[in-house]
Write a protein that holds these residues in place. Structure first.
Motif, PDB file in Angstrom:
ATOM      1  N   PRO A   1      10.819 -12.109 -27.368  1.00 57.32           N
ATOM      2  CA  PRO A   1      10.748 -13.527 -27.059  1.00 57.32           C
ATOM      3  C   PRO A   1      11.673 -14.540 -26.041  1.00 57.32           C
ATOM      4  CG  PRO A   1      11.560 -13.191 -29.305  1.00 57.32           C
ATOM      5  CD  PRO A   1      11.300 -11.386 -28.571  1.00 57.32           C
TER       6      PRO A   1
ATOM      7  N   THR B   1       6.411 -26.864 -32.101  1.00 60.02           N
ATOM      8  CA  THR B   1       6.584 -25.390 -32.594  1.00 60.02           C
ATOM      9  C   THR B   1       5.959 -24.266 -31.113  1.00 60.02           C
ATOM     10  OG1 THR B   1       4.629 -26.174 -34.521  1.00 60.02           O
ATOM     11  CG2 THR B   1       4.466 -23.740 -33.254  1.00 60.02           C
ATOM     12  N   GLY B   2       7.006 -23.640 -31.654  1.00 61.19           N
ATOM     13  CA  GLY B   2       7.036 -22.689 -30.212  1.00 61.19           C
ATOM     14  C   GLY B   2       8.271 -22.834 -29.466  1.00 61.19           C
ATOM     15  N   ARG B   3       9.232 -24.309 -29.549  1.00 61.17           N
ATOM     16  CA  ARG B   3      10.358 -24.427 -29.130  1.00 61.17           C
ATOM     17  C   ARG B   3      10.947 -23.990 -30.311  1.00 61.17           C
ATOM     18  NH1 ARG B   3      11.026 -27.412 -24.594  1.00 61.17           N
ATOM     19  NH2 ARG B   3      13.140 -27.605 -25.104  1.00 61.17           N
ATOM     20  N   GLN B   4      12.432 -23.483 -29.886  1.00 60.42           N
ATOM     21  CA  GLN B   4      13.156 -22.768 -30.489  1.00 60.42           C
ATOM     22  C   GLN B   4      14.593 -23.470 -30.222  1.00 60.42           C
ATOM     23  OE1 GLN B   4      14.764 -19.012 -32.107  1.00 60.42           O
ATOM     24  NE2 GLN B   4      14.390 -19.469 -33.663  1.00 60.42           N
TER      25      GLN B   4
ATOM     26  N   LYS C   1       8.120 -32.223 -35.753  1.00 57.40           N
ATOM     27  CA  LYS C   1       7.540 -31.827 -34.448  1.00 57.40           C
ATOM     28  C   LYS C   1       7.657 -32.234 -33.243  1.00 57.40           C
ATOM     29  CE  LYS C   1       7.835 -27.934 -36.856  1.00 57.40           C
ATOM     30  NZ  LYS C   1       8.890 -26.642 -37.358  1.00 57.40           N
TER      31      LYS C   1
ATOM     32  N   ASP D   1      11.408 -21.537 -25.220  1.00 63.45           N
ATOM     33  CA  ASP D   1      10.004 -21.733 -25.234  1.00 63.45           C
ATOM     34  C   ASP D   1       9.090 -19.891 -25.898  1.00 63.45           C
ATOM     35  OD1 ASP D   1       6.853 -21.819 -24.277  1.00 63.45           O
ATOM     36  OD2 ASP D   1       7.997 -24.043 -24.569  1.00 63.45           O
ATOM     37  N   SER D   2       8.257 -19.902 -25.812  1.00 66.09           N
ATOM     38  CA  SER D   2       7.307 -19.153 -26.487  1.00 66.09           C
ATOM     39  C   SER D   2       6.627 -18.435 -25.590  1.00 66.09           C
ATOM     40  CB  SER D   2       6.519 -18.453 -28.042  1.00 66.09           C
ATOM     41  OG  SER D   2       5.101 -20.195 -27.918  1.00 66.09           O
ATOM     42  N   LYS D   3       6.511 -19.773 -24.662  1.00 62.92           N
ATOM     43  CA  LYS D   3       5.519 -19.366 -23.636  1.00 62.92           C
ATOM     44  C   LYS D   3       6.370 -19.243 -21.939  1.00 62.92           C
ATOM     45  CE  LYS D   3       1.544 -21.348 -25.721  1.00 62.92           C
ATOM     46  NZ  LYS D   3       0.284 -22.323 -25.798  1.00 62.92           N
TER      47      LYS D   3
ATOM     48  N   ASP E   1       0.695 -15.895 -17.730  1.00 61.23           N
ATOM     49  CA  ASP E   1       1.751 -15.426 -18.500  1.00 61.23           C
ATOM     50  C   ASP E   1       3.416 -15.649 -17.738  1.00 61.23           C
ATOM     51  OD1 ASP E   1       1.213 -13.703 -17.049  1.00 61.23           O
ATOM     52  OD2 ASP E   1       0.715 -12.540 -18.707  1.00 61.23           O
TER      53      ASP E   1
END
Length: 488
Positions: free
Chosen positions: A139, A164-167, A220, A243-245, A354
């Motif tokens: 990830p 959401t999706g960011r860390q 968020k 970022d998950s994407k 992707d």
């Protein structure tokens, strides 16, 4: 934010003491250097910190240490430069013993520690350490690059997120023996967010503390400005955004709040450019946006201005603003109202679907004399250079790494209001990474960045490092003995 204030301030004190001692031991004043005059001298000691690179089992990190070989390094004395793991008495990493030739060290250890680096003597002026990490799976896949950070007492990070999706982790590293106490403020579109644990964070001496931003607030928020204020001591700070994407990268500290800012070196093939700005004053800021292209300044259609409310974060989606031509975003102040200081940065995305990757480009201080970035790769590195006000002449020097080779130089003219994008020439007869130094020879202010692209598996992995002035020289007041004070 002035990332060099404390370390260079220490150098000023040390140099002033040395100058005064020489005078008291019998040195005579010269007409060329009258009492009260100021002399420019090379710094004698530099400190940087490198945040912990990645917890991933699929990460490999390369550290590159380099000091440019120029006359400003001084002509005598001995010195050294090395990195030491925080809270660890392990053998020093990447010891550097000469100018003009870089050294590297590589680790694939999961959870490799933060590093604390020091350089002294002729290796201190312009010393830089580059940390590049490739995560090829999982990830957190992506290319993360950062120039290791000079400790200071204040940092700004426009472009962080708790969405959401960011860390996003804020990494704090204390290079000194005494603990540092840090306050972390988060600003969104409606102003200051109430942080549950952002005040009074203690970072033990010679150690590092990662802080997950989403644990500080319940909100968020897609676009945040993070303000780090050190109550006592000093730290180096950087934000690691995942970022998950669209991958992961380091978000470097932005330039000091100012009424005009430059983000140099937006890639020609950027598919998305997202601006985040924060007004630091008590009044709203009305900003003008311009793009310095290869031919001149233009106003991005539909994004000519941006209004930023006082104490709040504002954003603008500029899309593929460069449209195949590399550029730099120039922020100014509207003439309608008084100018208000702001901080700003860009989140840049390359690729589609992707197969996307992101990087960050904060507002960058001008190069008054010289700037250096280490660990460049043949055909993988691109410099973005912008001049404002007047045409500028710059010298670009490529110096070899551990494999050896011969240094090469090139002089480039940057027309006022334009951006020059070029791949630096590697040192002749050299293999592997190399360092690039940009020196402003004459003309107007120069702003610069380096993009490093290492595509992998169809993903256009890349990272961008701003190139602020290395501040390898400091102004030192001339000291002299004054025995008259004994009569007072």
């Amino acid at each position: 934010m002035n990332r060099s204030t404390l370390s260079l301030g220490g150098a000023v004190v040390a140099l002033a003491v040395l100058t005064g001692a020489a005078s008291l031991s019998g040195g005579s004043e010269s007409a060329a250097t009258p009492k009260g005059a100021v002399t420019t001298l090379p710094v004698q000691r530099s400190t940087v910190v490198c945040p912990a690179p990645s917890p991933s089992e699929f990460a490999e990190t390369v550290y590159t240490s380099f000091t440019p070989a120029t006359t400003s390094n001084g002509t005598g004395g001995t010195g050294g430069a090395q990195l030491v793991p925080a809270l660890d008495k392990a053998k020093p990493l990447a010891p550097l013993k000469q100018t003009g030739k870089g050294v590297t060290v590589t680790t694939d250890k999961p959870g490799a520690p933060a590093l604390i680096g020091t350089a002294d003597g002729p290796l201190a002026p312009g010393w830089t350490v580059q940390q590049n990490t490739v995560v090829d799976a999982g990830p957190g896949r992506g290319l993360l690059g950062t120039s290791c950070i000079t400790p200071d007492s204040e940092f700004w990070f426009p472009g962080a997120s708790t969405a959401t999706g960011r860390q996003d982790y804020l990494h704090l590293v204390d290079p000194d023996d005494a603990p540092a106490v840090v306050d972390v403020e988060l600003y969104g579109k409606d102003g200051l967010l109430k942080a549950s644990t952002g005040d009074g964070i203690t970072v033990p001496g010679k150690s590092a503390k990662p802080v997950l931003l989403s644990t500080l607030v319940a909100d968020k928020v897609a676009d945040l400005t993070v303000h780090v204020v050190v109550r006592s001591g000093r730290v180096g700070a950087a934000v690691q955004a995942a970022d998950s994407k669209v991958g992961t990268d380091w978000l470097p500290p932005a330039a000091d709040p100012a009424t005009s800012l430059v983000m140099p070196g937006i890639p020609a093939d950027a598919t998305s450019v997202h601006l985040v700005a924060y007004a630091t004053g008590t009044d709203d800021a009305d900003l003008t946006l311009k793009l310095a292209t290869s031919t001149g300044l233009i106003a991005p259609a539909g994004h000519e201005t941006l209004h930023v409310k006082a104490g709040m974060t504002a954003t603008a989606d500029l899309g593929n603003v460069t449209r195949g031509d590399p550029g730099s975003l120039v922020i100014g102040s509207s003439t309608v109202h008084s100018a208000v200081p702001v901080v700003a940065g860009l989140r840049i995305t390359r690729g589609k679907g992707d197969k996307q990757e992101m990087a960050f480009l904060p507002a960058t201080p001008a190069i008054s004399t010289r700037a250096t970035v280490a660990d460049n790769r043949d055909k993988g590195s691109t410099l973005g250079l912008t001049a404002l006000g007047k045409d500028a002449n710059v010298k670009i020097t490529s110096a070899p790494g551990p494999s050896g080779g011969t240094t090469v130089t090139k002089t480039v003219v940057i027309k006022a209001g334009t951006t020059v994008s070029l791949q630096p020439q590697p040192p002749s007869q050299s293999k592997g990474g190399y360092a690039v130094t940009v020196e402003r020879l004459s003309g107007g202010p120069v702003y610069a960045s380096r993009m490093l692209a290492l595509p992998l598996g169809g993903v256009p992995m890349f990272t961008i490092q701003p190139l602020p002035d290395d501040r390898g020289m400091v102004q030192v007041p001339q000291a002299a003995s004054d025995l008259a004070i004994l009569d007072k």
